[in-house]
Design a protein around this motif. Structure first.
Motif, mmCIF file in Angstrom:
data_model
loop_
_atom_site.group_PDB
_atom_site.id
_atom_site.type_symbol
_atom_site.label_atom_id
_atom_site.label_comp_id
_atom_site.label_asym_id
_atom_site.label_seq_id
_atom_site.Cartn_x
_atom_site.Cartn_y
_atom_site.Cartn_z
ATOM 1 N N VAL A 150 50.723 110.751 8.064
ATOM 2 C CA VAL A 150 50.591 112.002 7.309
ATOM 3 C C VAL A 150 50.781 113.188 8.246
ATOM 4 O O VAL A 150 51.486 114.146 7.921
ATOM 5 C CB VAL A 150 49.222 112.059 6.587
ATOM 6 N N CYS A 151 50.159 113.122 9.419
ATOM 7 C CA CYS A 151 50.304 114.206 10.390
ATOM 8 C C CYS A 151 51.758 114.346 10.835
ATOM 9 O O CYS A 151 52.252 115.456 11.002
ATOM 10 C CB CYS A 151 49.405 113.965 11.600
ATOM 11 N N LEU A 152 52.419 113.226 11.001
ATOM 12 C CA LEU A 152 53.823 113.258 11.392
ATOM 13 C C LEU A 152 54.669 113.928 10.319
ATOM 14 O O LEU A 152 55.629 114.637 10.617
ATOM 15 C CB LEU A 152 54.334 111.836 11.635
ATOM 16 N N ALA A 153 54.333 113.711 9.047
ATOM 17 C CA ALA A 153 55.079 114.331 7.957
ATOM 18 C C ALA A 153 54.726 115.805 7.809
ATOM 19 O O ALA A 153 55.560 116.615 7.403
ATOM 20 C CB ALA A 153 54.811 113.590 6.656
ATOM 21 N N LEU A 154 53.493 116.171 8.146
ATOM 22 C CA LEU A 154 53.060 117.563 7.990
ATOM 23 C C LEU A 154 53.728 118.501 8.985
ATOM 24 O O LEU A 154 54.013 119.654 8.648
ATOM 25 C CB LEU A 154 51.550 117.668 8.139
ATOM 26 N N LEU A 159 56.682 123.452 9.778
ATOM 27 C CA LEU A 159 57.746 124.174 10.477
ATOM 28 C C LEU A 159 58.786 124.697 9.495
ATOM 29 O O LEU A 159 59.294 125.810 9.637
ATOM 30 C CB LEU A 159 58.395 123.285 11.531
ATOM 31 N N GLY A 160 59.105 123.894 8.481
ATOM 32 C CA GLY A 160 60.053 124.336 7.452
ATOM 33 C C GLY A 160 59.527 125.516 6.668
ATOM 34 O O GLY A 160 60.263 126.467 6.370
ATOM 35 N N LEU A 161 58.235 125.506 6.320
ATOM 36 C CA LEU A 161 57.640 126.617 5.578
ATOM 37 C C LEU A 161 57.615 127.900 6.415
ATOM 38 O O LEU A 161 57.884 128.994 5.905
ATOM 39 C CB LEU A 161 56.229 126.251 5.122
ATOM 40 N N VAL A 162 57.285 127.773 7.684
ATOM 41 C CA VAL A 162 57.295 128.941 8.571
ATOM 42 C C VAL A 162 58.719 129.493 8.679
ATOM 43 O O VAL A 162 58.937 130.718 8.610
ATOM 44 C CB VAL A 162 56.728 128.580 9.966
#
Length: 188
Positions: A150-154, A159-162
C-alpha cells in the motif's frame, strides 16, 4: 634447477590454498537436530517470533557469543535481526527443539568478519534452543505483507497529485491585484 624451484613454489602455494579451504570447508548451511520435542504441532515460519538461547562458536571451538547468561534473544523471522544463516536455520523448528547450525561465512559475516572476535571468511557453529514460539497473527501478517505494498502504491499517487496541483497552479490565469496602468493616461 629453475624448474625445480618453480615446482616447489607451486606445490607450496597449492598446499596453502588447500589447508585454507579445509579450515573454511563449510559451503552450505547444515542444520542438525540435537533434541526434538515429544510433540510438535506448530513449526516456525517467516513472520513468527522466537525466543532462543544460543551459543555461537568458531569452527575451532572458540565461543564468540552466548545468551545462556542473559535473557533469551527475541528473533522475528524475516526481520533480519540475526545473521542470515541463523535465521534460515530457525525456519521449521518447534518450541523446545535444540539444533546445531553450521553456517558458512557467506551466510554469517562474510569476507570482512566482525573484528576482533570473528575473522574474515569464518564459518560459524551455533547451538540453539527454541524457548518459545509465537506464531504471526493475521493482523501482523496483513501489516507485514500488505502495508508495504500500500505504501509503495501511495508514493507515486501522492507524487502525481502534487504534480497535478503544481501544473494547474502554473496554468491558472494570474490574479494580479494591481490595476494595469493605461499608457494613454501617462501622456497627459
Amino acid at each position: 634447477m629453475k624448474s625445480g624451484v618453480i615446482i616447489l613454489v607451486l606445490l607450496a602455494t597449492v598446499s596453502c590454498v588447500l589447508t585454507q579451504e579445509e579450515d573454511n570447508a563449510v559451503g552450505e548451511l547444515l542444520v542438525e537436530t540435537l533434541i526434538n520435542p515429544e510433540t510438535c504441532t506448530v513449526h516456525s515460519a517467516m513472520g513468527d517470533t522466537l525466543q532462543i538461547h544460543y551459543t555461537g562458536k568458531l569452527m575451532d571451538g572458540k565461543v564468540i557469543d552466548s545468551s545462556l547468561s542473559r535473557d533469551p534473544l527475541f528473533v522475528e523471522l524475516g526481520k533480519k535481526t540475526v545473521i542470515p544463516g541463523l535465521e534460515q536455520s530457525l525456519i521449521g523448528v518447534c518450541e523446545g527443539q535444540k539444533i546445531k547450525a553450521t553456517i558458512p561465512s557467506h551466510l554469517a559475516y562474510g569476507k570482512r568478519g566482525y573484528p576482533p572476535t570473528i575473522p574474515g571468511d569464518a564459518a560459524l557453529e551455533f547451538e540453539v534452543e527454541v524457548v518459545s514460539l509465537t506464531q504471526q497473527t493475521p493482523w501482523q501478517k496483513m501489516v507485514n505483507d500488505v502495508l508495504p505494498l500500500v505504501c509503495l502504491a501511495l508514493v507515486p499517487t501522492l507524487l502525481g497529485l502534487v504534480g497535478l496541483y503544481l501544473y494547474k497552479k502554473a496554468n491558472a490565469p494570474s490574479q494580479n491585484k494591481k490595476k494595469p496602468k493605461d499608457k494613454k493616461s501617462k501622456k497627459k
